[in-house]
Scaffold this active site. Structure first.
Site, PDB file in Angstrom:
ATOM      1  CG  ASP A 163      -1.926  -0.915   1.106  1.00  0.00           C
ATOM      2  OD1 ASP A 163      -2.273  -1.692   0.020  1.00  0.00           O
ATOM      3  OD2 ASP A 163      -2.873  -1.414   2.082  1.00  0.00           O
ATOM      4  CG  MET A 166      -1.551   3.197   7.342  1.00  0.00           C
ATOM      5  SD  MET A 166      -3.125   2.553   7.833  1.00  0.00           S
ATOM      6  CE  MET A 166      -3.498   1.986   6.443  1.00  0.00           C
ATOM      7  CD  GLU A 188      -7.761  -6.428  -0.735  1.00  0.00           C
ATOM      8  OE1 GLU A 188      -8.954  -6.481  -0.240  1.00  0.00           O
ATOM      9  OE2 GLU A 188      -6.958  -5.768   0.024  1.00  0.00           O
ATOM     10  CG  ASP A 189      -6.588  -8.110   3.183  1.00  0.00           C
ATOM     11  OD1 ASP A 189      -7.764  -8.449   3.062  1.00  0.00           O
ATOM     12  OD2 ASP A 189      -6.162  -7.387   4.271  1.00  0.00           O
ATOM     13  CG  ASP A 238      -1.581   3.846   3.306  1.00  0.00           C
ATOM     14  OD1 ASP A 238      -1.263   2.627   3.120  1.00  0.00           O
ATOM     15  OD2 ASP A 238      -3.003   4.118   3.540  1.00  0.00           O
ATOM     16  CD1 TRP A 253     -10.312  -0.754   2.594  1.00  0.00           C
ATOM     17  CD2 TRP A 253     -11.634  -2.071   3.677  1.00  0.00           C
ATOM     18  NE1 TRP A 253      -9.665  -1.333   3.736  1.00  0.00           N
ATOM     19  CE2 TRP A 253     -10.555  -1.911   4.781  1.00  0.00           C
ATOM     20  CE3 TRP A 253     -12.960  -2.702   3.931  1.00  0.00           C
ATOM     21  CZ2 TRP A 253     -10.422  -2.465   5.770  1.00  0.00           C
ATOM     22  CZ3 TRP A 253     -12.974  -3.391   5.285  1.00  0.00           C
ATOM     23  CH2 TRP A 253     -11.846  -3.264   6.075  1.00  0.00           C
ATOM     24  NE  ARG A 272     -12.378   2.378   3.967  1.00  0.00           N
ATOM     25  CZ  ARG A 272     -13.091   1.806   4.419  1.00  0.00           C
ATOM     26  NH1 ARG A 272     -14.290   1.577   3.740  1.00  0.00           N
ATOM     27  NH2 ARG A 272     -13.022   1.081   5.702  1.00  0.00           N
ATOM     28  CG  HIS A 289      -5.405   7.661   4.390  1.00  0.00           C
ATOM     29  ND1 HIS A 289      -6.512   6.873   3.540  1.00  0.00           N
ATOM     30  CD2 HIS A 289      -4.632   6.455   4.582  1.00  0.00           C
ATOM     31  CE1 HIS A 289      -6.039   5.687   3.563  1.00  0.00           C
ATOM     32  NE2 HIS A 289      -5.097   5.308   4.128  1.00  0.00           N
TER      33      HIS A 289
HETATM   34  C1  BGN Z   1     -10.355  -7.039   7.652  1.00  0.00           C
HETATM   35  C2  BGN Z   1     -10.613  -7.100   6.124  1.00  0.00           C
HETATM   36  C3  BGN Z   1      -9.273  -7.070   5.614  1.00  0.00           C
HETATM   37  C4  BGN Z   1      -8.545  -5.833   6.184  1.00  0.00           C
HETATM   38  C5  BGN Z   1      -8.303  -5.824   7.569  1.00  0.00           C
HETATM   39  C6  BGN Z   1      -7.593  -4.660   8.292  1.00  0.00           C
HETATM   40  C7  BGN Z   1     -12.691  -8.171   5.609  1.00  0.00           C
HETATM   41  C8  BGN Z   1     -13.224  -9.658   4.998  1.00  0.00           C
HETATM   42  C9  BGN Z   1     -14.473  -9.954   5.920  1.00  0.00           C
HETATM   43  C10 BGN Z   1     -13.937 -10.335   7.324  1.00  0.00           C
HETATM   44  N1  BGN Z   1     -11.116  -8.011   5.619  1.00  0.00           N
HETATM   45  O1  BGN Z   1     -11.373  -7.218   8.493  1.00  0.00           O
HETATM   46  O2  BGN Z   1      -9.393  -6.735   4.311  1.00  0.00           O
HETATM   47  O3  BGN Z   1      -7.128  -5.775   5.772  1.00  0.00           O
HETATM   48  O4  BGN Z   1      -9.411  -5.835   8.074  1.00  0.00           O
HETATM   49  O5  BGN Z   1      -8.063  -3.185   8.203  1.00  0.00           O
HETATM   50  O6  BGN Z   1     -13.397  -7.372   5.657  1.00  0.00           O
END
Ligand code: BGN
Length: 368
Positions: free
Chosen positions: A219, A311, A284-285, A221, A281, A316, A314
């Protein structure tokens, strides 16, 4: 002999003995510093040199590119000698450059990373401070990096953050002795943001430039607070932003894989890249984490101390509202990962600009 001349003889004798002793001490100390400096000064001198000044090396380099030869340059050490919080690198200073006359030592501090986001930096200042960075990256001139790293940053309307990122990261990446280039993957238009798809685009486009074996997904930031947090690849997929100020220097949850991560080319292809269908948002991670685990890999991480990072605060971004489908999407990774990923990626490159500090790829990734 008169008593007085005996006295002056003894004094003279003592004085001569002292001179001989001091000379001996001087030579010994110089020798010790000379021997110890060979290692340290090599490290010190390997702080980026201007390639314009090393024409011969550059010519050899281009021959290497064309002929695929590795020259006689040695592989860079596993651990760069230029890293370490608060560590001091000392070198002997030799009058008239006569090494045996090394008389004193000077030390520079290469470690402590003070990361302040209040500072104003311009791209021009960053360029001036990093004259050796070219075409968005750098590589050591005195050794061959094992890590050929493309650093991919998903991006839209974050110019201020990018300046700070470049300001802090270019010096760190050079100290880490990486062979690296930075790619900004800028989403064209104002539709919903798609971080993971942008990273798939970055992977594909970067490989058209160079034979990268490692990809860092960052990212814009997030800045590490310790230069020993290596922006390279490891035996297992790596999570680098493990203790962020935003989460009070802890992982928010054990499976957290957001922020900054790295995968080797092989690891990335093993998981079929990243999902293309997370619009907005979040989630995906977690999907990427699932992909790694489902392919039998574990996540490697630096220690909480080395993994500290900050970080930039900022709000969203516009058009990056939470993805309402993310909860359900991450329960289906096992099935979707086979057909949604690098093997199903489609996009249109709008523009590519190769700048000194980064390559800027603007891309149309479509819409949900
Ligand atoms: C989680 C998010 C992540 C984010 C982190 C930190 C979701 C999926 C549903 C449980 N995942 O909750 O993408 O990186 O917070 O902010 O929302």
């Amino acid at each position: 002999m008169p008593a007085t001349s005996t006295g002056s003889f003894t004094l003279l004798h003592r004085f001569c003995a002292l001179v001989v002793l001091l000379t001996f001490v001087h030579i010994s100390v110089s020798l010790v510093f000379y021997v110890c400096s060979t290692d340290v000064s090599t490290a010190f001198l390997s702080i980026p040199k201007n390639p314009n000044r090393t024409v011969a090396t550059e010519q050899l380099r281009s021959a290497e590119d064309h002929l695929g030869k590795e020259l006689e340059l040695q592989q860079c050490p596993d651990t760069s000698p230029l890293l370490g919080r608060g560590r001091e690198v000392c070198v002997c200073v030799c009058p008239l450059t006569v090494e045996l006359m090394c008389v004193y030592v000077t030390c520079v501090s290469v470690g402590p990373l003070t990361v302040e986001f209040g500072v104003e930096v311009t791209l021009q200042q960053v360029k001036e401070k990093n004259p050796d960075v070219m075409e968005g990256g750098w590589r050591p001139s005195d050794c061959v990096s094992v890590q050929r790293v493309a650093i991919l940053i998903p991006f839209r309307h974050r110019d201020e953050h990018l300046k700070l990122w470049l300001h802090y990261m270019h010096p760190i990446l050079q100290r880490q002795q990486l062979d690296y280039r930075v790619y900004i993957i800028n989403q064209a238009g104002e539709r919903r943001f798609n971080r993971a798809k942008l990273l798939n685009v970055g992977f594909t486009e970067a490989l058209k430039d160079y034979d990268y074996n490692c990809f860092v997904f960052s990212d814009v930031d997030i800045i590490p607070l310790d230069d020993r947090n290596i922006y390279g690849c490891f035996d297992q997929p790596r999570h680098l932003s493990v203790s962020m100020d935003k989460f009070r220097f802890r992982l928010p949850y054990k499976q957290y894989f957001g922020g900054v991560s790295s995968l080797s080319k092989e690891q990335f292809l093993k998981i079929n890249g990243f999902p293309n269908n997370y619009w907005g948002w979040g989630g995906e991670d977690d999907d990427i984490y699932n992909r790694c685990v489902f392919k039998g890999m574990t996540i490697s991480r630096p220690s909480a101390q080395i993994g500290r990072c900050r970080m930039i605060k900022h709000k969203r971004d516009a058009k990056n509202d939470a993805n309402p489908r993310r909860h359900s999407q991450i329960t289906h990774t096992r099935e979707t990962m086979e057909t949604d990923g690098i093997n199903s990626l489609t996009y249109k490159v709008v523009d590519i600009k190769k700048l000194q500090l980064f390559t800027n790829i603007t891309v149309d990734v479509g819409q949900p």
